[in-house]
Design a protein around this motif. Structure first.
Motif, mmCIF file in Angstrom:
data_model
loop_
_atom_site.group_PDB
_atom_site.id
_atom_site.type_symbol
_atom_site.label_atom_id
_atom_site.label_comp_id
_atom_site.label_asym_id
_atom_site.label_seq_id
_atom_site.Cartn_x
_atom_site.Cartn_y
_atom_site.Cartn_z
ATOM 1 N N ALA A 88 45.096 33.866 46.864
ATOM 2 C CA ALA A 88 45.213 35.129 47.590
ATOM 3 C C ALA A 88 46.497 35.859 47.183
ATOM 4 C CB ALA A 88 45.193 34.881 49.098
ATOM 5 N N ARG A 89 47.598 35.115 47.015
ATOM 6 C CA ARG A 89 48.853 35.742 46.569
ATOM 7 C C ARG A 89 48.693 36.351 45.181
ATOM 8 N NH1 ARG A 89 51.115 30.992 48.519
ATOM 9 N NH2 ARG A 89 51.433 30.244 46.396
ATOM 10 N N HIS A 90 48.021 35.648 44.289
ATOM 11 C CA HIS A 90 47.810 36.147 42.926
ATOM 12 C C HIS A 90 46.924 37.394 42.941
ATOM 13 C CE1 HIS A 90 47.095 36.215 38.626
ATOM 14 N NE2 HIS A 90 45.789 36.239 38.872
ATOM 15 N N ASP A 91 45.877 37.391 43.752
ATOM 16 C CA ASP A 91 44.948 38.519 43.792
ATOM 17 C C ASP A 91 45.598 39.779 44.336
ATOM 18 O OD1 ASP A 91 42.960 37.049 42.648
ATOM 19 O OD2 ASP A 91 41.885 36.640 44.514
ATOM 20 N N GLN A 92 46.644 39.655 45.155
ATOM 21 C CA GLN A 92 47.310 40.837 45.696
ATOM 22 C C GLN A 92 48.011 41.634 44.600
ATOM 23 O OE1 GLN A 92 49.909 39.231 48.686
ATOM 24 N NE2 GLN A 92 48.331 39.233 50.272
ATOM 25 N N THR A 93 48.502 40.944 43.574
ATOM 26 C CA THR A 93 49.233 41.640 42.516
ATOM 27 C C THR A 93 48.355 41.975 41.316
ATOM 28 O OG1 THR A 93 49.893 39.537 41.512
ATOM 29 C CG2 THR A 93 51.386 40.485 43.154
ATOM 30 N N ARG A 94 47.139 41.477 41.265
ATOM 31 C CA ARG A 94 46.257 41.696 40.114
ATOM 32 C C ARG A 94 45.575 43.053 40.224
ATOM 33 N NH1 ARG A 94 41.106 38.059 38.164
ATOM 34 N NH2 ARG A 94 41.202 38.736 36.007
ATOM 35 N N PRO A 95 45.590 43.836 39.137
ATOM 36 C CA PRO A 95 44.910 45.134 39.161
ATOM 37 C C PRO A 95 43.391 44.959 39.292
ATOM 38 C CG PRO A 95 46.328 44.939 37.229
ATOM 39 C CD PRO A 95 46.276 43.602 37.883
ATOM 40 N N SER A 96 42.718 45.985 39.728
ATOM 41 C CA SER A 96 41.264 45.925 39.853
ATOM 42 C C SER A 96 40.630 45.825 38.472
ATOM 43 C CB SER A 96 40.746 47.172 40.569
ATOM 44 O OG SER A 96 40.927 48.300 39.724
ATOM 45 N N SER A 97 39.360 45.455 38.432
ATOM 46 C CA SER A 97 38.680 45.306 37.142
ATOM 47 C C SER A 97 38.625 46.635 36.391
ATOM 48 C CB SER A 97 37.280 44.741 37.346
ATOM 49 O OG SER A 97 36.512 45.606 38.142
ATOM 50 N N SER A 98 38.405 47.726 37.102
ATOM 51 C CA SER A 98 38.358 49.028 36.408
ATOM 52 C C SER A 98 39.742 49.403 35.883
ATOM 53 C CB SER A 98 37.801 50.116 37.314
ATOM 54 O OG SER A 98 38.595 50.249 38.461
ATOM 55 N N ALA A 99 40.792 49.031 36.594
ATOM 56 C CA ALA A 99 42.143 49.304 36.120
ATOM 57 C C ALA A 99 42.474 48.462 34.890
ATOM 58 C CB ALA A 99 43.162 49.029 37.221
ATOM 59 N N ARG A 100 41.807 47.319 34.739
ATOM 60 C CA ARG A 100 42.029 46.454 33.572
ATOM 61 C C ARG A 100 41.141 46.860 32.393
ATOM 62 N NH1 ARG A 100 41.111 42.250 37.374
ATOM 63 N NH2 ARG A 100 39.426 41.551 36.032
ATOM 64 N N GLY A 101 40.289 47.879 32.545
ATOM 65 C CA GLY A 101 39.487 48.374 31.437
ATOM 66 C C GLY A 101 38.012 48.050 31.518
ATOM 67 N N TYR A 102 37.590 47.317 32.517
ATOM 68 C CA TYR A 102 36.176 46.926 32.630
ATOM 69 C C TYR A 102 35.419 48.007 33.403
ATOM 70 C CZ TYR A 102 37.908 42.485 30.965
ATOM 71 O OH TYR A 102 38.498 41.515 30.206
ATOM 72 N N THR A 103 35.013 49.036 32.677
ATOM 73 C CA THR A 103 34.344 50.199 33.261
ATOM 74 C C THR A 103 32.899 50.241 32.771
ATOM 75 O OG1 THR A 103 35.052 51.534 31.392
ATOM 76 C CG2 THR A 103 36.510 51.504 33.327
ATOM 77 N N GLY A 104 32.242 51.353 33.030
ATOM 78 C CA GLY A 104 30.870 51.539 32.561
ATOM 79 C C GLY A 104 30.788 51.520 31.041
ATOM 80 N N SER A 105 31.813 52.049 30.386
ATOM 81 C CA SER A 105 31.846 52.025 28.912
ATOM 82 C C SER A 105 31.871 50.579 28.421
ATOM 83 C CB SER A 105 33.085 52.747 28.394
ATOM 84 O OG SER A 105 33.104 54.070 28.827
ATOM 85 N N TRP A 106 32.633 49.740 29.103
ATOM 86 C CA TRP A 106 32.690 48.318 28.732
ATOM 87 C C TRP A 106 31.323 47.664 28.942
ATOM 88 C CZ3 TRP A 106 34.521 44.482 26.120
ATOM 89 C CH2 TRP A 106 34.179 43.182 26.482
ATOM 90 N N ASP A 107 30.676 47.973 30.047
ATOM 91 C CA ASP A 107 29.361 47.377 30.322
ATOM 92 C C ASP A 107 28.352 47.726 29.226
ATOM 93 O OD1 ASP A 107 30.235 46.180 32.670
ATOM 94 O OD2 ASP A 107 29.589 47.852 33.933
ATOM 95 N N ARG A 108 28.361 48.976 28.777
ATOM 96 C CA ARG A 108 27.445 49.375 27.704
ATOM 97 C C ARG A 108 27.791 48.693 26.382
ATOM 98 N NH1 ARG A 108 28.072 53.934 30.741
ATOM 99 N NH2 ARG A 108 29.761 54.767 29.457
#
Length: 172
Positions: A88-108
């Protein structure tokens, strides 16, 4: 294979029971005796489940740091709680998946790459994950470099690859 059941058991047994005692799936092998007029009603046959030998555990329990005995292969509740708090402590500082680059473009791009490379690079199973060979750590050039991608199945990505990355982080 017939072991000559009558000679080593001393009684008559059904051919099924005498065929291969080690391959029986019950915890204690008991011959199935053929009933005849002498044995009728004498209680012959396989033992009831509650009278069979129980299977011994593979390893003894261990003692946790808190003092509790923990069965082999299980986790102590205090360890599970400590791990949940750490995650839980680690997840508080981790950026969201979209902020890390995993967007719709990545999915395609991922779907296209998996169509071109449908099998896991490690085990040959059906690939479900596009893995970055060298972790990109936010570097968008490395993130989108297709020569840095490899197809992996979920099992290989979630176990062996993650273990390798943890070892590499500890060495640095």
């Amino acid at each position: 294979m017939n072991y000559g059941a009558a000679s080593w058991l001393g009684d008559t047994v059904s051919p099924k029971a005498a065929s291969c005692p080690p391959c029986r799936s019950v915890s204690r092998w008991e011959p199935e005796r053929v009933k005849d007029s002498k044995t009728e009603g004498a209680g012959f046959g396989p033992l009831p489940i509650d009278q069979r030998m129980s299977v011994m555990p593979s390893k003894p329990p261990r003692v946790c740091g808190c003092g509790k005995r923990v069965p082999f292969g299980k986790r102590c509740p205090c360890q599970a709680k400590r791990d949940a708090e750490r995650k839980a402590r680690h997840d508080q500082t981790r950026p969201s998946s979209s902020a890390r680059g995993y967007t719709g473009s990545w999915d395609r791009a991922k779907a296209e790459f998996l169509r071109e490379h449908p099998f896991c690079r490690r085990c040959g199973e059906r690939a479900a994950v596009v893995d970055h060979k060298t972790p990109h750590r936010g570097n968008q050039d490395l993130f989108w470099d297709r020569s840095n991608w490899q197809p992996l199945c979920t099992t290989c990505h979630s176990s062996a690859k993650q273990r390798e990355e943890r070892r590499a982080i500890k060495r640095t």
